[in-house]
Enzyme design. Structure first.
Site, PDB file in Angstrom:
ATOM      1  N   TYR A   1      -7.843   5.261  -1.436  1.00 30.67           N
ATOM      2  CA  TYR A   1      -6.630   4.832  -2.132  1.00 30.67           C
ATOM      3  C   TYR A   1      -6.162   3.544  -1.462  1.00 30.67           C
ATOM      4  O   TYR A   1      -5.867   3.519  -0.262  1.00 30.67           O
ATOM      5  CB  TYR A   1      -5.534   5.894  -2.022  1.00 30.67           C
ATOM      6  CG  TYR A   1      -4.319   5.604  -2.880  1.00 30.67           C
ATOM      7  CD1 TYR A   1      -4.281   5.987  -4.207  1.00 30.67           C
ATOM      8  CD2 TYR A   1      -3.218   4.930  -2.350  1.00 30.67           C
ATOM      9  CE1 TYR A   1      -3.172   5.716  -5.001  1.00 30.67           C
ATOM     10  CE2 TYR A   1      -2.107   4.660  -3.137  1.00 30.67           C
ATOM     11  CZ  TYR A   1      -2.089   5.057  -4.463  1.00 30.67           C
ATOM     12  OH  TYR A   1      -0.993   4.779  -5.238  1.00 30.67           O
TER      13      TYR A   1
ATOM     14  N   TYR B   1       0.140  15.467  -5.125  1.00 26.12           N
ATOM     15  CA  TYR B   1       0.997  14.354  -4.722  1.00 26.12           C
ATOM     16  C   TYR B   1       1.916  14.741  -3.562  1.00 26.12           C
ATOM     17  O   TYR B   1       2.315  13.895  -2.769  1.00 26.12           O
ATOM     18  CB  TYR B   1       1.861  13.882  -5.893  1.00 26.12           C
ATOM     19  CG  TYR B   1       1.122  13.121  -6.969  1.00 26.12           C
ATOM     20  CD1 TYR B   1      -0.266  12.944  -6.929  1.00 26.12           C
ATOM     21  CD2 TYR B   1       1.797  12.555  -8.043  1.00 26.12           C
ATOM     22  CE1 TYR B   1      -0.937  12.245  -7.920  1.00 26.12           C
ATOM     23  CE2 TYR B   1       1.143  11.840  -9.028  1.00 26.12           C
ATOM     24  CZ  TYR B   1      -0.226  11.690  -8.970  1.00 26.12           C
ATOM     25  OH  TYR B   1      -0.880  10.989  -9.955  1.00 26.12           O
TER      26      TYR B   1
END
Length: 550
Positions: free
Chosen positions: A403, A507
């Site tokens: 990421y 998340y």
């Protein structure tokens, strides 16, 4: 509806003999407000930034433009289209197939409206379009009027004139009495909105798809597809290959990284590099392997456990046996996988670096070599926006991708959250707080650590959706054991994942809970007024927590 399916490997050959198209600069455009179908051509109403271009200024300049003139501002067009009612008139749609050659050039219509001849001057035919009303538009002329214009029923520009200059179209204020004056605060008016409700957006959708495909060309082994509608992922997004450091963010140069030396060599461990778990310098802060402890290690290990309480991951473990992070198969076709301990315990992973003596084939080099698996960005059919799947089977512990995004200070992150709203922004933010509290100087805290923002810059993993029961997890991977502020965020499969299965991660990064505990907490949240306005989770998992953010 026909699907959109495109690959990053497809290319558009240059079009020879094409005339220059004059375009608006993205910095000059404030917003797209409306659209219409004019002479079989889609046109979009632009609010200009110049001369106080805002909703509060009644003299703001507005003008209508076709798609080719807006090719540098398509993200504004995309944002406008996304806000239109979902029920639109049915329009013809041409899918762009993966690997197909796209020789078609997106233009206003078959007459190349808004373009210039080889002489650089507008031809009479061009004038007939861009100067719909005399004395309103002046392109490439010192005068604001022209006798060659063929007036149409509707004007092209309001409260100013347009001029062609160095390949671009610019708007200017003018005192000419022929300029169409309107109260810009009332635009678009009801007549415009009525026309927009019936006008197609097909040309714009095709141009937006092509523009996103052009962005995707820089990303290897990546495709995108849409079997749901005619939309494309956001054009207000830039694909990057590494972190982009924001203002006030610093990272040590790779040449300054401390690497492993003697006894580590490339030809050790069946030519797989580092082999001695007690002596590899890159594993100075690596996880201690209790199974390899000897009788003489007991006192040292006991002290290490005590030091962990105050020093965290930086506790002194020199001389103790460490765990190498990856399992390497003798079959080079089989991918390396993360060891069970790291997969379950989420302990920081330390890889060798450019300054190590172990060589490039060392088994402790996986994430740094980049993604090897093919990913597809796709439109979900259950209203969860865009998602990601892998075209190949993934085995438990296999590395997927990292990421990445802009690395920001905490202060800049707070500023961006205030502008867009915390819940709207949180999906793209990732705090680099793994080592908070471990800094011997006590300078690294939750309020001073850096944050990765992947909303407008990043890689394909930016499109991975949330799930309360994910099949992927993110792990800390460091190539510089002394840098506590910046490290890689790497996604690994935490279970075997069949091809074309959507990839997801949590998340909130919470530990797995028993179903009974999840149900009990859900019931408590449902009765709590504080959760009434919180963002609901749409993951659909059996253990869904109902709310995306606690």
């Amino acid at each position: 509806m026909p699907p959109v399916s495109v690959s990053s490997s497809s290319r558009s050959p240059p079009t020879s003999g094409a005339r220059t198209t004059y375009r608006l600069r993205v910095t000059d455009v404030s917003k797209i407000l409306c659209h219409r179908l004019q002479n079989s051509t889609e046109e979009y109403l632009v609010r200009w930034k110049i001369a106080g271009g805002s909703t509060a200024n009644k003299s703001t300049i507005y003008s209508w433009h076709c798609i080719s003139e807006l090719s540098k501002c398509l993200h504004h067009v995309q944002e406008y289209i996304e806000k239109l009612p979902k029920s639109r008139p049915n329009t013809a749609f041409v899918a762009i197939a993966a690997g197909a050659s796209r020789k078609r050039k997106f233009s206003c219509d078959s007459q190349a409206i808004g373009s210039s001849s080889s002489s650089g001057n507008l031809t009479p035919r061009d004038w007939g379009h861009v100067s719909r009303e005399p004395s309103v538009i002046s392109l490439g002329s010192s005068s604001s009027t022209t006798s060659e214009a063929a007036p149409l029923q509707t004007p092209t520009v309001y409260n100013g004139i347009l001029q062609r200059k160095e390949g671009r179209i610019v708007a200017k204020k003018s005192d000419d009495p022929a300029v169409q004056r309107v109260d810009a605060r009332k635009l678009p008016d009801q007549s415009m909105l009525k026309d927009a409700a019936q006008a197609p957006v097909t040309a714009a959708e095709r141009a937006i798809q092509a523009a996103f495909q052009a962005k995707l060309r820089s990303v290897k082994n990546t495709e995108w597809e849409n079997h749901v509608d005619n939309t494309a992922p956001s054009l207000n997004f830039t694909f990057i290959s590494d972190f982009v450091l924001g203002k006030g963010v610093y990272r040590s140069d790779a040449d300054a990284h401390v690497g492993c030396e003697n006894p580590c060599r490339p030809n050790m461990g069946q030519n797989l590099g580092c082999e001695y778990p007690r002596e590899c310098a890159c594993l100075e802060y690596g996880a201690v392997d209790k199974d390899l402890l000897k009788e003489g290690d007991v006192a040292r290990y006991t002290q290490y456990i005590e030091d962990r309480k105050t020093d965290g991951f930086l506790a002194d473990s020199r001389g103790l046996p460490k765990r190498f992070p990856y399992r390497v198969s003798k079959d080079r076709i089989v991918p390396s996988t993360l060891m069970k301990f790291y997969l379950e315990q989420r302990y920081p992973i330390y890889e060798c670096n450019l300054n190590c003596d172990c060589g490039p084939v060392c088994k402790s080099r996986v994430v740094q070599k980049g993604r090897k698996v093919p990913l597809v960005i796709f439109k979900t059919s259950n209203g969860r926006g865009w998602g990601v799947y892998c075209k190949e089977h993934l085995v438990k512990g296999e590395f997927i991708d990292t990421y990445i995004g802009e690395v920001l200070t905490n202060g800049e992150t707070n500023r961006r959250e205030e502008l867009s709203g915390k819940d709207n922004k949180a999906s793209y933010l990732y705090s680099l707080d793994k080592f908070c509290g471990d800094d011997p100087n006590n300078e690294l805290t939750k309020d001073t650590c850096y944050v990765v923002d992947g909303q407008h810059m990043g890689g394909p993993t930016r499109f991975i959706n949330h799930s309360c029961e994910p099949n992927c997890q993110q792990y800390t991977v460091s190539y510089n054991k002394h840098d506590l502020r910046i490290y890689d965020l790497a996604f690994f499969a935490v279970e075997d994942i069949p091809p074309q299965t959507e990839l997801t991660f949590d998340y909130m990064d919470q530990d797995e809970e028993e179903l009974e505990d999840v149900v009990r907490k859900r019931e408590a949240k449902a009765a709590d007024p504080a959760y009434r306005d919180k963002q609901r989770c749409n993951c659909g998992a059996r253990k869904c927590r109902w709310y995306l953010w606690e």
